[in-house]
Enzyme design. Structure first.
Site, PDB file in Angstrom:
ATOM      1  CB  CYS A   1      -0.867  -0.029   1.260  1.00 50.15           C
ATOM      2  SG  CYS A   1      -1.861   1.450   1.500  1.00 50.15           S
TER       3      CYS A   1
ATOM      4  CB  CYS B   1      -3.019   3.707  -5.550  1.00 51.76           C
ATOM      5  SG  CYS B   1      -4.323   2.854  -4.639  1.00 51.76           S
TER       6      CYS B   1
HETATM    7  N1  DGL Z   1      -3.947   0.448  -2.034  1.00 53.93           N
HETATM    8  C1  DGL Z   1      -3.607   1.629  -1.351  1.00 53.93           C
HETATM    9  C2  DGL Z   1      -2.370   2.314  -1.909  1.00 53.93           C
HETATM   10  O1  DGL Z   1      -1.550   1.703  -2.543  1.00 53.93           O
HETATM   11  C3  DGL Z   1      -4.585   2.658  -0.937  1.00 53.93           C
HETATM   12  C4  DGL Z   1      -6.014   2.671  -1.217  1.00 53.93           C
HETATM   13  C5  DGL Z   1      -6.768   3.364  -0.087  1.00 53.93           C
HETATM   14  O2  DGL Z   1      -6.989   2.686   0.917  1.00 53.93           O
HETATM   15  O3  DGL Z   1      -7.068   4.554  -0.206  1.00 53.93           O
HETATM   16  O4  DGL Z   1      -2.173   3.483  -1.674  1.00 53.93           O
END
Ligand code: DGL
Length: 274
Positions: free
Chosen positions: A78, A190
């Site tokens: 993330c 993301c």
């Molecule tokens: N998958 C997450 C990232 O790479 C974030 C998505 C979220 O929870 O806003 O930032």
């Protein structure tokens, strides 16, 4: 001296299903490891949470899981969490922690028109970590930034079977579609976004999209290979686990779908808010 015939446990963590894009790359390279995929669906999305909250929350979740399982390596799949939580996690846990941060450097190496786009959550766009990455690696490029809260939700919905509305996507990405110079390389900053790459490619047919999944898989391989004799592990685990922080009917449906990722056991945990 490497440890032979022992299967290391890899924990992959995200706020939602986005981290599966990273898990997929790691799993493709090393299908015989033992995996735990954990996601914080109770607090999804992370893009609108404060830094202080995320540091506490992610530390609590990793602590809870590592108290119950012997973790050999953790991947914070993330960008929103990695760009703020890595120092605290690394000071707290003894196993290696790999973070996922926007692939600015590789984007600058491949762009032809010297215009790259960084698509990420608002939080990732605003982080000092991201500003520093751009200052360090993108000195000869124009970097366009777009922080959107909606895209991770659109990707999350797609994985639950809800179709992507291209018109909505077009409206969200309008700032880049109408500019005098369109980025020829867009960083998917993301981990949810690779799941909507197909739709993004419709809007930007001449643009290359890059993410960090492959590089993370290579990093995990190198770190584990220092300790484990990975070549001696030749059977797949049928005990790969999915952990969520909230149990609901969506997760039940999702857990069924995750069997195709060889994630075959499901568990939910309860993390108290700080
Ligand atoms: N998958 C997450 C990232 O790479 C974030 C998505 C979220 O929870 O806003 O930032």
């Amino acid at each position: 001296m490497k440890i032979k015939n022992t299967t290391p446990t890899v924990l992959v963590f995200d706020s939602g299903i986005g981290g599966l894009s990273v898990y997929n790359e790691i799993y493709k390279q090393m299908p015989n490891l033992h995996y735990i995929y954990a996601f914080d669906n109770e607090m999804f999305p992370y893009g609108d949470k404060s830094s202080e909250f995320l540091i506490d929350r992610v530390n609590s979740i990793i602590e809870h899981i590592s108290n119950n399982y012997l973790i050999d390596i953790a991947v914070i799949a993330c960008n929103t969490a990695s760009t703020i939580c890595l120092p605290s996690l690394r000071s707290k846990f003894s196993f290696p922690i790999v973070g996922v941060v926007p692939a600015i450097k590789p984007a600058c190496q491949i762009t032809q028109n010297k215009c790259i786009g960084l698509l990420a959550t608002k939080a990732t766009i605003e982080r000092a970590y991201t500003t520093n990455l751009i200052q360090e690696f993108a000195t000869d490029c124009t970097v366009k930034l777009l922080g959107l809260s909606e895209l991770a939700i659109i990707a999350e919905n797609k994985l639950q079977g809800i179709g992507v509305d291209i018109n909505q996507l077009q409206t969200l990405l309008a700032p880049w579609l109408s500019g005098p110079v369109i980025p020829d390389t867009i960083v998917l900053g993301c981990t949810h976004y690779p799941f909507i790459k197909e739709e993004l490619e419709i809007l930007f047919p001449n643009t290359t999209f890059i993410d960090s999944g492959n590089a993370i898989a290579a990093r995990v391989y190198n770190l584990l290979n220092e300790q484990f004799d990975l070549d001696t592990i030749n059977t797949q685990s049928n005990e790969n686990i999915v952990i969520s922080t909230n149990y609901n009917k969506h997760v039940e449906k999702l857990a069924d779908n995750l069997v195709k990722y060889n994630l075959n056991k499901y568990q939910s945990i309860n993390i108290l808010c700080a």
